[in-house]
Design a protein around this motif. Structure first.
Motif, PDB file in Angstrom:
ATOM      1  N   ARG A  37      31.491  36.109  31.588  1.00 32.47           N
ATOM      2  CA  ARG A  37      30.638  36.653  32.650  1.00 32.47           C
ATOM      3  C   ARG A  37      31.376  36.677  33.986  1.00 32.47           C
ATOM      4  N   GLN A  38      32.158  35.643  34.260  1.00 33.77           N
ATOM      5  CA  GLN A  38      32.931  35.599  35.501  1.00 33.77           C
ATOM      6  C   GLN A  38      34.009  36.677  35.501  1.00 33.77           C
TER       7      GLN A  38
ATOM      8  N   LEU B 289      28.158  37.471  25.669  1.00 32.74           N
ATOM      9  CA  LEU B 289      27.806  37.441  27.092  1.00 32.74           C
ATOM     10  C   LEU B 289      27.187  36.111  27.534  1.00 32.74           C
TER      11      LEU B 289
END
Length: 91
Positions: A44-45, A38
């Motif tokens: 994350r996007q 992460l």
């Protein structure tokens, strides 16, 4: 309609077998491997895009072709559904 949603809003009785117990979900937050994944801004996007998408199903099909997303999904599955010990050969 714009308020917070609950699990009951998205799961039908047929989906109940796919529900992950809270204790197993809590293991996700304790996983160093998952935390490491992460840290990747690209992942994350991808997760934000899925979360905000109207058609999550087709987007998930597309993202399951992305090696980084597959690595994330596999990591989550290993945590909540560890492989059966009996299928592992002794060293």
């Amino acid at each position: 309609a714009d308020g917070p949603w609950s699990v009951e809003d998205i799961l039908t009785e047929d989906d109940e077998q796919d529900r992950v117990p809270l204790q197993k979900l809590e293991l996700l937050g304790k996983s160093e491997e998952l935390r490491g994944l992460l840290l990747n801004p690209h992942l994350r996007q991808l997760l934000l895009t899925v979360d905000q998408a109207q058609d999550k199903s087709s987007l998930m099909k597309k993202y399951m072709q992305e090696p980084l997303f597959v690595e994330f999904a596999d990591c989550c599955l290993r945590i909540v559904e560890p492989p059966e010990k009996e299928n592992i050969l002794p060293e």
